[in-house]
Design a protein around this motif. Structure first.
Motif, short mmCIF file in Angstrom:
data_model
loop_
_atom_site.label_atom_id
_atom_site.label_comp_id
_atom_site.label_asym_id
_atom_site.label_seq_id
_atom_site.Cartn_x
_atom_site.Cartn_y
_atom_site.Cartn_z
N VAL A 149 40.90 110.88 -72.93
CA VAL A 149 41.58 110.76 -71.76
C VAL A 149 42.56 112.05 -71.47
O VAL A 149 42.47 112.94 -72.32
CB VAL A 149 42.75 109.65 -71.90
CG1 VAL A 149 41.92 108.27 -71.62
CG2 VAL A 149 43.81 109.79 -73.09
N LEU A 153 47.67 111.66 -69.30
CA LEU A 153 47.67 110.16 -69.75
C LEU A 153 48.21 110.12 -71.12
O LEU A 153 48.91 109.18 -71.40
CB LEU A 153 46.32 109.65 -69.57
CG LEU A 153 45.77 109.32 -68.13
CD1 LEU A 153 44.40 108.80 -68.38
CD2 LEU A 153 46.59 108.53 -67.55
N GLN A 208 51.77 109.78 -71.47
CA GLN A 208 52.46 108.34 -70.97
C GLN A 208 52.64 107.59 -72.38
O GLN A 208 53.37 106.63 -72.29
CB GLN A 208 51.50 107.64 -70.07
CG GLN A 208 51.30 108.34 -68.89
CD GLN A 208 52.42 108.92 -68.41
OE1 GLN A 208 53.44 108.23 -67.94
NE2 GLN A 208 52.44 110.28 -68.01
#
Length: 372
Positions: free
Chosen positions: A26, A30, A33
């Motif tokens: 990813v 991301l 996060q």
């Protein structure tokens, strides 16, 4: 040790973004996060779960929080599914929210009144140690032996801590039913609200500068030495918490006023002396010395103000602290875009001066001379 594990768990992904991104397939955005979900878990859990568990005995609750780190860091270390890793990070944050909510009251109950401030300083020392040593070492090792093994090591630390707690930690009763105040009544206790406002202002000012220290330094002669600057900040933070621990029982008000005042002056100096590396380094030293003990000062103040409802008051502080962390990224980013990184340090007085004024005015309840 619990605080060390908590901060290490929270911060490690930030230093290992490329490795985690490649492994989970990813983007780095991301992966970022993973830090966000941890903070969200802490933010959402701190007040309601602390309130729900305030009747529980303290030792089993502490063990449950540490077991949460063990389980969810294990999942993080083994998971190859991004969504599962996100969920593990969220629930690790939930464990952190409850842990921070109970830590102040637990530490203070172990010692006589004359040592409550020192007990808080000892209990909080894991935070600057994690930032100054744990995260840099974890990041360095993660790039060489793999990020999964680093989370496995943190899991092992949690397992060792569970044994240590079972062996050494005293237990205490939870809060009796007839002494439990509602959240609203705890919020209205004299001193609690001024302290929460100071938490938001002080921590927000810190995070605006800390989050965007790299772009600020890029405009100076220290642009290639961000690691050194952060190391200096970390070391001085540890010294700061030691100094606060020595003095807080008698001079909590003086420590608060002097810390915020010195941080204000240091931030202004870093803005004015942007072309002078010596001034910047000196500013960072003062910043570290004054913010290192901030958690101890503020948690001690709100625990004292909260009295028998200290754990609930503490959970409100945890929520305010996490809001300030998130706000630092957002507000700092806006200031960065509008005014540029050069003016970031100098802008902090807008937050710090009102915080200082509140401390001065909250003499009776929020920030008295010493600990009662």
């Amino acid at each position: 040790m619990a605080g060390f594990i908590c901060i290490l768990t929270e911060s490690l992904p930030a230093g290992l973004l490329p490795q985690i991104s490649k492994d989970l397939d990813v983007s780095e955005a991301l992966v970022g996060q993973l830090v966000t979900l941890y903070a969200v878990g802490s933010l959402l859990a701190a007040i309601p779960l602390t309130a729900a568990t305030r009747g529980w005995r303290r030792k089993p609750l502490l063990l449950l929080c540490i077991a949460g780190f063990l389980v969810f860091n294990t999942i993080t270390a083994l998971s190859s599914i991004y969504v599962l890793t996100l969920a593990a990070r969220f629930f690790a944050g939930v464990s952190a929210g409850v842990l921070w909510g109970m830590s102040a009251g637990y530490a203070r109950r172990m010692v006589p009144a004359s040592l409550k401030g020192k007990a808080m300083a000892v209990a909080m020392v894991g935070t600057p140690l994690a930032l100054a040593l744990g995260v840099p070492v974890g990041t360095f090792l993660g790039t060489h032996i793999g990020w999964r093994l680093i989370f496995g090591i943190v899991t092992l630390l949690a397992a060792v801590l569970i044994v240590w707690v079972l062996w050494k930690m005293p237990d205490f009763d939870g809060e009796p039913d007839d002494e439990r105040l509602s959240l609203h009544k705890v919020f209205l206790i004299p001193g609690v609200r001024p302290i929460l406002v100071v938490v938001i202002a002080w921590v927000l000012a810190h995070n605006i500068l800390y989050t965007y220290i790299s772009p600020y330094l890029a405009k100076t002669a220290l642009g290639q030495r961000v690691d050194l600057v952060l190391l200096i900040f970390g070391i001085t933070s540890v010294i700061g918490i030691w100094v606060v621990g020595m003095l807080i029982d008698r001079f909590i008000r003086l420590m608060t006023i002097s810390s915020i005042t010195a941080f204000t002056l240091a931030s202004i100096a870093m803005a004015i002396g942007i072309d002078q590396p010596v001034i910047i380094i000196f500013g960072v030293i003062i910043w570290g010395l004054t913010f290192g003990g901030a958690a101890t000062i503020l948690q001690t103040a709100i625990a004292q103000a909260g009295g028998k409802s200290a754990d609930i008051a503490q959970s409100m502080l945890v929520t305010a602290w996490n809001l300030a962390i998130g706000g630092g990224g957002i507000i700092g980013g806006i200031l960065l875009e509008i005014f540029g990184p050069e003016l970031l340090p100098g802008s902090l007085f807008i937050l710090l001066l009102p915080a200082l004024l509140i401390v001065v005015l909250a003499k009776k309840h929020g920030f008295p001379k010493g600990i009662k």
